[in-house]
Motif scaffolding. Structure first.
Motif, short mmCIF file in Angstrom:
data_model
loop_
_atom_site.label_atom_id
_atom_site.label_comp_id
_atom_site.label_asym_id
_atom_site.label_seq_id
_atom_site.Cartn_x
_atom_site.Cartn_y
_atom_site.Cartn_z
N GLN A 69 -19.04 -6.10 0.29
CA GLN A 69 -19.19 -5.13 -0.79
C GLN A 69 -18.39 -5.53 -2.02
N LYS A 70 -17.55 -6.55 -1.90
CA LYS A 70 -16.65 -6.94 -3.00
C LYS A 70 -16.68 -8.45 -3.19
N ALA A 92 -3.31 3.30 8.78
CA ALA A 92 -3.00 2.06 8.07
C ALA A 92 -1.81 1.36 8.69
N ARG A 102 -4.99 -0.52 3.62
CA ARG A 102 -5.42 0.87 3.73
C ARG A 102 -6.95 0.97 3.80
N GLU A 103 -7.64 0.17 2.98
CA GLU A 103 -9.11 0.20 3.00
C GLU A 103 -9.65 -0.28 4.35
N VAL A 104 -9.06 -1.35 4.87
CA VAL A 104 -9.51 -1.87 6.16
C VAL A 104 -9.27 -0.84 7.26
N ASP A 155 0.81 -1.20 0.00
CA ASP A 155 0.00 0.00 0.00
C ASP A 155 0.85 1.26 0.00
N LEU A 171 -16.22 -5.11 4.33
CA LEU A 171 -15.68 -4.78 3.01
C LEU A 171 -15.83 -5.95 2.05
N VAL A 191 -9.38 -6.62 -0.65
CA VAL A 191 -9.29 -5.35 0.08
C VAL A 191 -7.83 -5.13 0.45
N SER A 192 -7.46 -3.88 0.57
CA SER A 192 -6.10 -3.54 0.97
C SER A 192 -6.07 -3.20 2.46
N ARG A 223 -9.13 2.36 6.97
CA ARG A 223 -10.09 3.45 6.81
C ARG A 223 -11.46 3.04 7.36
N GLU A 224 -11.85 1.78 7.13
CA GLU A 224 -13.14 1.29 7.62
C GLU A 224 -13.17 1.26 9.14
#
Length: 216
Positions: free
Chosen positions: A37-38, A59, A49-51, A4, A34, A46-47, A53-54
């Motif tokens: 949604q995917k 990160a 960074r996404e986790v 990331d 996440l 998922v990355s 943010r959730e």
């Protein structure tokens, strides 16, 4: 640097006692949201960074709990198997307390399994995905073993009440588990009906079929 673009060597103060476990649980829950949604063929789409943010954290904090995405994927799968088994055991306990026989206890556990699959579609796909074989490795076991033994114990409980399967308890267990998982796979596909009651109805028929195949 990681995938990331985040430096992994930066020091960070540890969480106060007890908060680290809570943050880990929040990370696993975020991955589940996440994944819902995917729903793709990617085992963990998922990355970090996404986790992060959730969850609402930096990160970098992810690396205090998981070295990489493979480790995170296994943790999510392990947590999923633990939770589905807990749900099955709770269902079993409830109907057993009401005096239900082993066959009805098996049915209650099948319902709990389907409920979990329906409510946790992303996590469920990760648990049984095509890359799930990577959860095995030297010195460790596949987390699905916990669920396998839960199904097997339920079948053995039926045997203790006088039922006998000509091909053995393990074969009956595999038939039931395969039927329920296969039906979920069809139910969750884009071309199938998504009526939630269909899974429960199929579970009832699958349990009835397995019970009828037993001898007394």
């Amino acid at each position: 640097m990681n995938e990331d673009g985040i430096a992994t060597g930066t020091a960070r103060r540890r969480n106060p006692r007890g908060q680290g476990d809570r943050l880990r649980a929040e990370i696993l829950a975020a991955v589940g949201r996440l994944l819902d949604q995917k729903l793709t063929d990617n085992p963990l789409p998922v990355s970090f960074r996404e986790v992060a943010r959730e969850v609402g954290i930096a990160a970098q904090s992810m690396y205090l709990h998981f070295a990489d995405k493979d480790e995170l994927a296994r943790a999510v799968a392990e947590d999923g198997y633990r939770r589905v088994v807990e749900a099955m055991r709770a269902a079993d306990t409830d109907v057993a307390a009401a005096g239900a026989a082993a066959g009805e206890r098996l049915r209650a556990q099948a319902h709990a399994f389907c409920d979990f699959a329906r409510d946790e579609r992303g996590v469920f796909r990760l648990m049984f995905g095509h890359d799930a074989s990577s959860f095995d490795g030297p010195g460790r076991y596949h987390p699905a073993r916990l669920l396998w033994h839960q199904w097997l114990d339920a079948i053995h409980a039926c045997e203790n009440e006088g039922r006998h399967w000509p091909d053995g308890a393990e074969y009956a267990t595999m038939l039931l588990w395969s039927a329920l998982f296969g039906r979920f796979a069809l139910w969750s596909s884009t071309f199938a009906s998504h009526d939630p009651q269909e899974l429960t109805a199929f579970a009832d028929r699958a349990v009835d079929t397995v019970l009828r195949s037993a001898q007394r």
